[in-house]
Design a protein around this motif. Structure first.
Motif, mmCIF file in Angstrom:
data_model
loop_
_atom_site.group_PDB
_atom_site.id
_atom_site.type_symbol
_atom_site.label_atom_id
_atom_site.label_comp_id
_atom_site.label_asym_id
_atom_site.label_seq_id
_atom_site.Cartn_x
_atom_site.Cartn_y
_atom_site.Cartn_z
ATOM 1 N N MET B 201 0.834 -1.207 0.000
ATOM 2 C CA MET B 201 0.000 0.000 0.000
ATOM 3 C C MET B 201 0.868 1.256 0.000
ATOM 4 O O MET B 201 0.566 2.229 -0.684
ATOM 5 C CB MET B 201 -0.962 -0.016 1.198
ATOM 6 N N VAL B 202 1.957 1.230 0.790
ATOM 7 C CA VAL B 202 2.863 2.379 0.823
ATOM 8 C C VAL B 202 3.451 2.625 -0.575
ATOM 9 O O VAL B 202 3.547 3.757 -1.034
ATOM 10 C CB VAL B 202 3.996 2.157 1.861
ATOM 11 N N ILE B 203 3.794 1.524 -1.265
ATOM 12 C CA ILE B 203 4.443 1.638 -2.574
ATOM 13 C C ILE B 203 3.455 2.021 -3.677
ATOM 14 O O ILE B 203 3.725 2.905 -4.480
ATOM 15 C CB ILE B 203 5.141 0.295 -2.947
ATOM 16 N N HIS B 204 2.309 1.341 -3.712
ATOM 17 C CA HIS B 204 1.428 1.475 -4.883
ATOM 18 C C HIS B 204 0.185 2.330 -4.669
ATOM 19 O O HIS B 204 -0.322 2.915 -5.618
ATOM 20 C CB HIS B 204 0.977 0.087 -5.359
ATOM 21 N N ALA B 205 -0.364 2.370 -3.446
ATOM 22 C CA ALA B 205 -1.688 2.978 -3.259
ATOM 23 C C ALA B 205 -1.601 4.449 -2.859
ATOM 24 O O ALA B 205 -0.528 4.950 -2.537
ATOM 25 C CB ALA B 205 -2.475 2.196 -2.209
ATOM 26 N N TYR B 206 -2.739 5.130 -2.921
ATOM 27 C CA TYR B 206 -2.791 6.518 -2.422
ATOM 28 C C TYR B 206 -2.955 6.487 -0.904
ATOM 29 O O TYR B 206 -2.333 7.209 -0.162
ATOM 30 C CB TYR B 206 -3.954 7.277 -3.061
ATOM 31 N N ARG B 207 -3.870 5.646 -0.468
ATOM 32 C CA ARG B 207 -4.053 5.442 0.966
ATOM 33 C C ARG B 207 -4.767 4.109 1.158
ATOM 34 O O ARG B 207 -5.340 3.581 0.194
ATOM 35 C CB ARG B 207 -4.860 6.569 1.608
ATOM 36 N N GLY B 208 -4.730 3.619 2.383
ATOM 37 C CA GLY B 208 -5.398 2.338 2.604
ATOM 38 C C GLY B 208 -5.563 2.022 4.073
ATOM 39 O O GLY B 208 -5.174 2.816 4.944
ATOM 40 N N LYS B 209 -6.159 0.873 4.308
ATOM 41 C CA LYS B 209 -6.375 0.413 5.678
ATOM 42 C C LYS B 209 -5.834 -1.003 5.813
ATOM 43 O O LYS B 209 -6.020 -1.830 4.916
ATOM 44 C CB LYS B 209 -7.878 0.378 5.972
ATOM 45 N N LEU B 210 -5.184 -1.244 6.945
ATOM 46 C CA LEU B 210 -4.741 -2.591 7.262
ATOM 47 C C LEU B 210 -5.617 -3.054 8.423
ATOM 48 O O LEU B 210 -5.637 -2.418 9.477
ATOM 49 C CB LEU B 210 -3.260 -2.568 7.655
ATOM 50 N N LEU B 211 -6.365 -4.131 8.199
ATOM 51 C CA LEU B 211 -7.282 -4.625 9.216
ATOM 52 C C LEU B 211 -6.831 -6.002 9.654
ATOM 53 O O LEU B 211 -6.420 -6.810 8.826
ATOM 54 C CB LEU B 211 -8.699 -4.732 8.659
ATOM 55 N N ILE B 212 -6.947 -6.251 10.946
ATOM 56 C CA ILE B 212 -6.577 -7.579 11.417
ATOM 57 C C ILE B 212 -7.626 -8.057 12.414
ATOM 58 O O ILE B 212 -8.079 -7.296 13.263
ATOM 59 C CB ILE B 212 -5.144 -7.592 11.982
ATOM 60 N N GLU B 213 -8.047 -9.299 12.224
ATOM 61 C CA GLU B 213 -9.076 -9.883 13.072
ATOM 62 C C GLU B 213 -8.499 -11.132 13.699
ATOM 63 O O GLU B 213 -8.113 -12.063 12.984
ATOM 64 C CB GLU B 213 -10.260 -10.289 12.205
ATOM 65 N N ILE B 214 -8.423 -11.131 15.023
ATOM 66 C CA ILE B 214 -7.822 -12.271 15.703
ATOM 67 C C ILE B 214 -8.913 -13.021 16.456
ATOM 68 O O ILE B 214 -9.577 -12.439 17.325
ATOM 69 C CB ILE B 214 -6.742 -11.797 16.705
ATOM 70 N N SER B 215 -9.122 -14.273 16.112
ATOM 71 C CA SER B 215 -10.048 -15.088 16.891
ATOM 72 C C SER B 215 -9.305 -16.314 17.388
ATOM 73 O O SER B 215 -8.105 -16.444 17.153
ATOM 74 C CB SER B 215 -11.275 -15.452 16.060
ATOM 75 N N SER B 216 -10.011 -17.223 18.073
ATOM 76 C CA SER B 216 -9.294 -18.310 18.739
ATOM 77 C C SER B 216 -8.642 -19.266 17.736
ATOM 78 O O SER B 216 -7.639 -19.889 18.034
ATOM 79 C CB SER B 216 -10.241 -19.075 19.648
ATOM 80 N N ASP B 217 -9.204 -19.380 16.516
ATOM 81 C CA ASP B 217 -8.664 -20.375 15.588
ATOM 82 C C ASP B 217 -7.975 -19.795 14.360
ATOM 83 O O ASP B 217 -7.311 -20.513 13.633
ATOM 84 C CB ASP B 217 -9.774 -21.333 15.144
#
Lengths: 111, 288
Positions: B201-217
């Motif tokens: 995203m830093v290299i190619h995009a104008y802006r973006g979001k990094l999302l992370i979802e942590i569950s038990s598995d």
């Protein structure tokens, strides 16, 4: 081999982490391509590179590497050193080229 | 020293709902200024939330506001006329680190914590943090257990072209996972995938979001960007294929290993891209 031994072997200057040089090193990785490093590193070791920008420290952090040697006498910018301090990664700089650095380390390991 | 630091970082990731003072008097907007001052005095509070009948936050008022109003002969006016309505709030999922950052950035003395329906849950002041921090250390272990059974979501904004801070989100994600005590080989795969996604995203995009979802598995990492998009996604997945500029290559990126690296770290991988709109990359890593 200890990190400390590299200081003498490569006539390297320690820019940060004098107190962290007692660690053993079993693996070395030499590359200037961050993604190649991210793809190949499997064990904690030392990175040898001519890249001095902050992303090198980020890459090291993601892979749990234990030290970095900058070749060709390249001194990293302050942003890079600041990251090195925050993640406690010793930073060595040698005047040797990448080839010489790898050669010297390789020779000392096979001896 | 390192042990202490690690403990400290672990504490910083705890939700503010554990630190806030939830034992606050309920004050309706039609209460008189003089009454509210009396309530604050009795409860030894410097500030209080004003809430409607459904406990939704409508404003806050400080002892300073009240004393000033009394000086201006507004003892009998409803508190809603003098309260601050435009209030910056925290959500119960915000971390202690977020709260500290809010105090530093905004310089206010207190932040109300509200849920998604604006229902007031409690107030956080710097004093609450100082007082509650030592006891939190003991609670930490229990919370870790609880965290295992629920889904944690983290979200980071990424600026295109920001090579100085590029990698910071992944670094925070990695630290968070270490504090959760996940196995190292899982953390490594998540760290590499999220770092490659962030740098893409830093290299190619104008802006973006990094999302992370942590569950038990499993851990789900998503990078959603606004950018030029990818013309040929199949080509981009091939090792060595790159459209990065020479400037980016000089920094050691753009060797055409980004997507292949993400794919090799992932148990499941998906990429959607629309030229001129943006790209969405999803990586799922199972915890086993």
């Amino acid at each position: 081999m200890k990190l400390k031994d590299l200081e003498e072997l490569l006539s390297a200057k320690v820019l940060y982490g004098e107190s962290l040089l007692d660690k053993d090193v079993d693996y070395f990785y030499a590359s200037d391509l961050m993604s190649d490093i991210l793809a190949t590193v499997k064990e904690p070791g030392v990175l040898i590179t001519a890249m001095v920008q902050p992303q090198v420290m980020r890459t090291i952090q993601m892979l749990d590497l234990i030290g970095v040697i900058f070749v060709n006498g390249k001194c990293p910018p302050e942003d890079t050193l600041r990251l090195a301090r925050s993640i406690e990664i010793p930073v060595l700089v040698t005047r040797c080229s990448m080839f010489e650095t790898c050669g010297k380390i390789y020779m000392s390991l096979v001896k | 020293m390192r042990e202490i630091e690690r403990d400290f970082y672990a504490l910083l990731t705890l939700p503010v709902s554990l630190i806030m003072n939830s034992n606050m008097p309920k004050i309706l907007p039609d209460r008189k200024v003089s009454q509210v001052r009396e309530i604050l005095r009795i409860n030894q509070l410097d500030g209080v939330a004003i809430t409607d009948e459904e406990s939704r936050l409508v404003g806050i008022v400080t002892m300073y506001d009240l004393l000033k109003a009394i000086e201006e002969n507004k003892r009998d006016v409803p508190v809603e006329e003098i309260m601050t309505e435009d209030v910056i709030t925290l959500s119960p999922h915000n971390t202690l680190a977020d709260a500290i950052e809010y105090f530093r950035v905004y310089g206010y003395g207190r932040f109300p914590v509200v849920d998604e329906n604006k229902v007031f849950l409690g107030m956080v002041t710097p004093l609450d943090i100082v007082i509650r921090l030592p006891s939190l250390k003991e609670e930490k272990e229990e919370i870790k257990e609880e965290e295992k059974s629920r889904v944690v979501r983290l979200e980071f904004s990424i600026e295109g072209g920001d090579f100085i801070n590029g990698g910071e989100a992944s670094s925070k994600i990695k630290r968070y996972l270490q504090n959760l005590g996940l196995p190292n080989h899982i953390i490594r795969r998540v760290a590499v995938a999220s770092y490659e996604m962030e740098m893409n995203m830093v290299i190619h995009a104008y802006r973006g979001k990094l999302l992370i979802e942590i569950s038990s598995d499993k851990i789900v990492i998503k990078a959603i960007d606004e950018g030029p998009g990818i013309e040929d996604v199949e080509k981009a997945k091939q090792p060595g294929y790159s459209t990065a500029s020479p400037k980016v290559r000089e920094l050691g990126f753009g060797a055409g290993m980004g997507l292949p690296n993400i794919i090799s770290c992932s148990d499941e991988f998906d990429i959607k891209s629309a030229v001129g709109v943006g790209t969405e990359v999803t990586s799922i890593i199972y915890i086993r």
